[in-house]
Design an enzyme around this catalytic site. Structure first.
Site, PDB file in Angstrom:
ATOM      1  N   ASP A 239       8.835   6.039  -1.651  1.00 31.12           N
ATOM      2  CA  ASP A 239       9.237   4.621  -0.990  1.00 31.12           C
ATOM      3  C   ASP A 239       8.133   3.850  -1.227  1.00 31.12           C
ATOM      4  O   ASP A 239       6.944   3.891  -1.325  1.00 31.12           O
ATOM      5  CB  ASP A 239       9.648   5.199   0.238  1.00 31.12           C
ATOM      6  CG  ASP A 239      10.015   4.053   1.161  1.00 31.12           C
ATOM      7  OD1 ASP A 239      10.809   2.957   0.539  1.00 31.12           O
ATOM      8  OD2 ASP A 239       9.907   3.898   2.102  1.00 31.12           O
TER       9      ASP A 239
ATOM     10  N   ASP B 249       7.786   0.370   1.127  1.00 29.50           N
ATOM     11  CA  ASP B 249       7.387  -0.178   2.429  1.00 29.50           C
ATOM     12  C   ASP B 249       6.863   1.012   3.379  1.00 29.50           C
ATOM     13  O   ASP B 249       7.785   1.844   3.612  1.00 29.50           O
ATOM     14  CB  ASP B 249       8.481  -1.186   3.133  1.00 29.50           C
ATOM     15  CG  ASP B 249       8.726  -2.295   2.116  1.00 29.50           C
ATOM     16  OD1 ASP B 249       7.532  -2.774   1.582  1.00 29.50           O
ATOM     17  OD2 ASP B 249       9.695  -2.766   1.952  1.00 29.50           O
TER      18      ASP B 249
END
Ligand SMILES: [Zn+2]
Length: 419
Positions: free
Chosen positions: A251, A253
């Site tokens: 991922d 952020d």
């Protein structure tokens, strides 16, 4: 199809190692690098090969003769003075009536050539350049492609401090249409990367074929040693796209970058100080490093798709300056809920790529021939974990914003450095 191999290199930087040998005759394992290249083309049915020679041509001609012993047909184009990567082709124009390969003679490569041809044909490309990220993009000439993989810019080094680029480097293997020969001037030294491609990419359709397969030039003693080591360990053949790869999906952020503040402008993107070390560990292993990120800020109108592109260029540049690379970045710009002020209706759809849906993972699986069962997803939200589970990959949940990316990477038992 014909393959032209540029075998004229002198190998000045390898002088101490290779006395009286032209660079392409340096051995990797039992065979000269040039013989590995000939074998690769033969394996994919490309048996007409032109060796463009210059320095110590006789050494090469004596070794390969007419190619019969290698199961191919070899002819030679000998340059008295080196004419660069493009200039020499003009001399053999009459042999190049159909699309052909051009490979630099100092590049050790193992690549699924059938897949490359099929890409070149599907795009009706005038020139297809094989591109890949490397671990020193700040001192490499960089290429920029659009969402359809058409080349839209060339960024030669040196790169200004305040500008950001995708980490995509010309790997020294092209598929070329004969129509590009008209842009080359006879008898004048010229180079594809510096002189020809930057001049013609607006007129002709040039495409970038991005791959995680092995292509490495061995023009310095350090790189030569590395190529020899990689050959011995089986890494070079192992990375051919025919073999399934393992990936670590990340991922973005909260995992790679700080999200204490919204990330809507390029300068908002702040890499976690430990991110590049963790990604370098992935790069040194058998795993691909692939970002899969939801960016609903685009649909909500907080950030344009161009701004998102710039943010990703900054991410790749900052990582690259620290020697880390991402094999790919996939993002979902969509969001399903309509009816908010300022939103971008084009992206307000119920897509199949917003995590926990697995559209992006499936795209990566296809693009890189990934074995999902042997792959991992590292994320900080339930969406990442559910996406990973839905896609059948192992999952590792970390606390957002903590140093846990490094720990998560270290916890992957199979993540041993390549020998
Ligand atoms: Zn989407």
């Amino acid at each position: 199809m014909r393959a032209v191999i540029l075998a004229g290199g002198l190998g000045t930087r390898l002088n101490k190692i290779i006395k009286n040998l032209p660079k392409p005759m340096i051995k990797i394992g039992r065979l000269p690098i040039l013989a590995h290249q000939v074998e690769l083309f033969k394996k994919y049915g490309i048996k007409n090969i032109t060796l463009a020679t210059c320095y110590l041509s006789e050494v090469i001609e004596k070794y390969f003769k007419n190619g019969q012993d290698f199961g191919v047909r070899i002819n030679y184009s000998k340059e008295e003075n080196p004419l660069g990567t493009a200039g020499g082709l003009k001399e053999i124009e009459s042999q190049l009536k159909n699309d052909f390969f051009l490979l630099y003679g100092d590049v050790m490569v193992d690549l699924d050539i059938a897949e490359l041809i099929s890409f070149h044909k599907s795009k009706k490309s005038a020139c297809t350049l094989v591109l890949h990220p490397n671990d020193h993009p700040q001192d490499s000439d960089l290429v920029e492609i659009d969402g359809k993989q058409r080349i839209i810019a060339f960024h030669p080094k040196p790169h200004p401090e305040n500008k950001y680029f995708n980490n995509l480097v010309n790997a020294g293997l092209y598929v070329l249409s004969p129509k590009i020969l008209k842009y080359i001037k006879r008898g004048i030294k010229s180079d594809f990367g510096k002189d020809i491609f930057p001049k013609i990419f607006k007129k002709e359709k040039l495409y970038g074929y991005v791959t995680a397969e092995y292509l490495k030039d061995m023009g310095t003693p350090d790189r030569l040693a590395e190529v020899q080591k990689d050959y011995k360990s089986g890494k070079i053949a192992g990375l051919n796209r025919k073999n399934k790869r393992r990936a670590i999906f990340l991922d973005r952020d909260g995992v790679i970058n700080d999200t204490s503040d919204d990330v809507c402008k390029t300068e908002d993107f702040k890499l976690f100080p430990w991110a590049s070390e963790a990604i370098k560990k992935i790069n040194a292993s058998e795993f691909l490093a692939i970002v899969i990120t939801n960016q609903p800020a685009v649909a909500k109108g907080f950030c344009s798709i161009e701004e998102l592109d710039e943010i990703h260029k900054r991410m790749e540049t900052l990582l690259g300056r620290e020697g880390a690379k991402l094999d790919a970045v996939y993002f979902c710009p969509h969001h399903p809920d309509k009816g908010f002020a300022g939103e971008n209706p084009k992206y307000k759809i119920n897509c199949d790529c917003r995590k926990p849906k697995i559209g992006l993972v499936k795209r990566a699986e296809k693009d890189f021939n990934i074995n999902l069962k042997k792959s991992y997803f590292i994320g900080d939200s339930w969406r990442d974990i559910l996406c990973g589970k839905n896609a059948g990959v192992k999952t590792i949940k970390i606390e957002p914003g903590k140093k846990n990316l490094a720990q998560a990477v270290n916890s992957i038992y199979f993540l041993k450095p390549r020998q």
